[in-house]
Design a protein around this motif. Sequence first.
Motif, PDB file in Angstrom:
ATOM      1  N   THR A  68       0.846  -1.191   0.000  1.00  0.00           N
ATOM      2  CA  THR A  68       0.000   0.000   0.000  1.00  0.00           C
ATOM      3  C   THR A  68       0.885   1.247   0.000  1.00  0.00           C
ATOM      4  O   THR A  68       2.040   1.211   0.434  1.00  0.00           O
ATOM      5  CB  THR A  68      -0.921   0.059   1.231  1.00  0.00           C
ATOM      6  OG1 THR A  68      -0.121   0.232   2.416  1.00  0.00           O
ATOM      7  CG2 THR A  68      -1.753  -1.201   1.353  1.00  0.00           C
ATOM      8  N   THR A  87      -5.889   1.122 -11.150  1.00  0.00           N
ATOM      9  CA  THR A  87      -6.450   1.643  -9.905  1.00  0.00           C
ATOM     10  C   THR A  87      -5.344   2.194  -9.009  1.00  0.00           C
ATOM     11  O   THR A  87      -4.174   1.855  -9.160  1.00  0.00           O
ATOM     12  CB  THR A  87      -7.200   0.540  -9.136  1.00  0.00           C
ATOM     13  OG1 THR A  87      -6.271  -0.519  -8.813  1.00  0.00           O
ATOM     14  CG2 THR A  87      -8.324  -0.037  -9.978  1.00  0.00           C
ATOM     15  N   ASN A  88      -5.771   3.044  -8.071  1.00  0.00           N
ATOM     16  CA  ASN A  88      -4.864   3.594  -7.044  1.00  0.00           C
ATOM     17  C   ASN A  88      -3.639   4.271  -7.647  1.00  0.00           C
ATOM     18  O   ASN A  88      -2.523   4.148  -7.127  1.00  0.00           O
ATOM     19  CB  ASN A  88      -4.412   2.490  -6.082  1.00  0.00           C
ATOM     20  CG  ASN A  88      -5.569   1.884  -5.324  1.00  0.00           C
ATOM     21  OD1 ASN A  88      -6.545   2.569  -4.996  1.00  0.00           O
ATOM     22  ND2 ASN A  88      -5.493   0.593  -5.057  1.00  0.00           N
ATOM     23  N   LYS A 145      -3.711   9.153  -2.235  1.00  0.00           N
ATOM     24  CA  LYS A 145      -5.050   8.751  -2.630  1.00  0.00           C
ATOM     25  C   LYS A 145      -5.141   8.727  -4.158  1.00  0.00           C
ATOM     26  O   LYS A 145      -4.373   9.398  -4.837  1.00  0.00           O
ATOM     27  CB  LYS A 145      -6.075   9.732  -2.052  1.00  0.00           C
ATOM     28  CG  LYS A 145      -6.107   9.753  -0.527  1.00  0.00           C
ATOM     29  CD  LYS A 145      -7.105  10.777  -0.016  1.00  0.00           C
ATOM     30  CE  LYS A 145      -7.107  10.813   1.514  1.00  0.00           C
ATOM     31  NZ  LYS A 145      -8.045  11.828   2.037  1.00  0.00           N
ATOM     32  N   PRO A 146      -6.052   7.937  -4.720  1.00  0.00           N
ATOM     33  CA  PRO A 146      -6.192   7.893  -6.181  1.00  0.00           C
ATOM     34  C   PRO A 146      -6.380   9.289  -6.768  1.00  0.00           C
ATOM     35  O   PRO A 146      -7.251  10.038  -6.340  1.00  0.00           O
ATOM     36  CB  PRO A 146      -7.442   7.025  -6.382  1.00  0.00           C
ATOM     37  CG  PRO A 146      -7.485   6.154  -5.179  1.00  0.00           C
ATOM     38  CD  PRO A 146      -6.986   6.999  -4.049  1.00  0.00           C
ATOM     39  N   THR A 182       0.730  -1.569  -5.643  1.00  0.00           N
ATOM     40  CA  THR A 182      -0.395  -0.827  -5.075  1.00  0.00           C
ATOM     41  C   THR A 182      -1.595  -0.755  -6.004  1.00  0.00           C
ATOM     42  O   THR A 182      -2.625  -0.211  -5.630  1.00  0.00           O
ATOM     43  CB  THR A 182       0.044   0.609  -4.734  1.00  0.00           C
ATOM     44  OG1 THR A 182       0.549   1.246  -5.919  1.00  0.00           O
ATOM     45  CG2 THR A 182       1.121   0.616  -3.668  1.00  0.00           C
ATOM     46  N   THR A 183      -1.463  -1.295  -7.198  1.00  0.00           N
ATOM     47  CA  THR A 183      -2.533  -1.229  -8.185  1.00  0.00           C
ATOM     48  C   THR A 183      -2.966  -2.636  -8.588  1.00  0.00           C
ATOM     49  O   THR A 183      -2.361  -3.625  -8.157  1.00  0.00           O
ATOM     50  CB  THR A 183      -2.073  -0.431  -9.419  1.00  0.00           C
ATOM     51  OG1 THR A 183      -3.164  -0.287 -10.339  1.00  0.00           O
ATOM     52  CG2 THR A 183      -0.907  -1.111 -10.110  1.00  0.00           C
TER      53      THR A 183
END
Length: 210
Positions: free
Chosen positions: A36, A160-161, A40-41, A153-154
Amino acid sequence: MGSNGFLLAALFLSCFLGFSRGNVHFSSLPRTLEVTASPKPGQVLKAGVDKISVTWVLNGTVTAGSDSGYKNIKVKLCYAPVSQVDRAWRKTEDDLSKDKTCQFNMLEKPYNPANKTVQKFEWTVERDIPMGTYFVRAYVLNSAGDEVAYGQTTDDKIGTNLFQVESITGRHISLDIASVCFSAFSVVSLFGFFLIDKRKAKKAAAAGGQ
């Protein structure tokens, strides 16, 4: 052994090392880490200013003792696909020796198989990071330095992210003010020199007429 013998021996050794080590393909790596990152996205981070907190931990797919060959963790900042378009120098390749996705090292440290808790570190976005969209990936390395597992992280499609980095433009408001002041000073100086030269010319002309 003559020079030809040494040459053949060196050639054989290089070929042997090349075949014995081989190239690692990303598609062959198991995703054994949960990774992580704090952005934030869609968040925009400023290079040289903002920080990223990264965590990783073994996920539930890892059986007891199967991580005994893990020797190091390497965490990298990686380009998202949107920042790779028409940029061959950032191109993704399955062969990790040719892959240009993850070019920026964030951390590398020994892996401790006895520590199963969440690991965490903080990294300041370096000043030379280019503007773009990014994600974070962690590789697990074996004793030979080869990648044997990963986490990121994606999602698998890297959609994503994702977060962005705003690079340093090299200009600052104080520099702009200084530039304007210097330009104004230059104009005034040139005008002053022009008046001085004109007065000197008038004096010379007056002295010549006497």
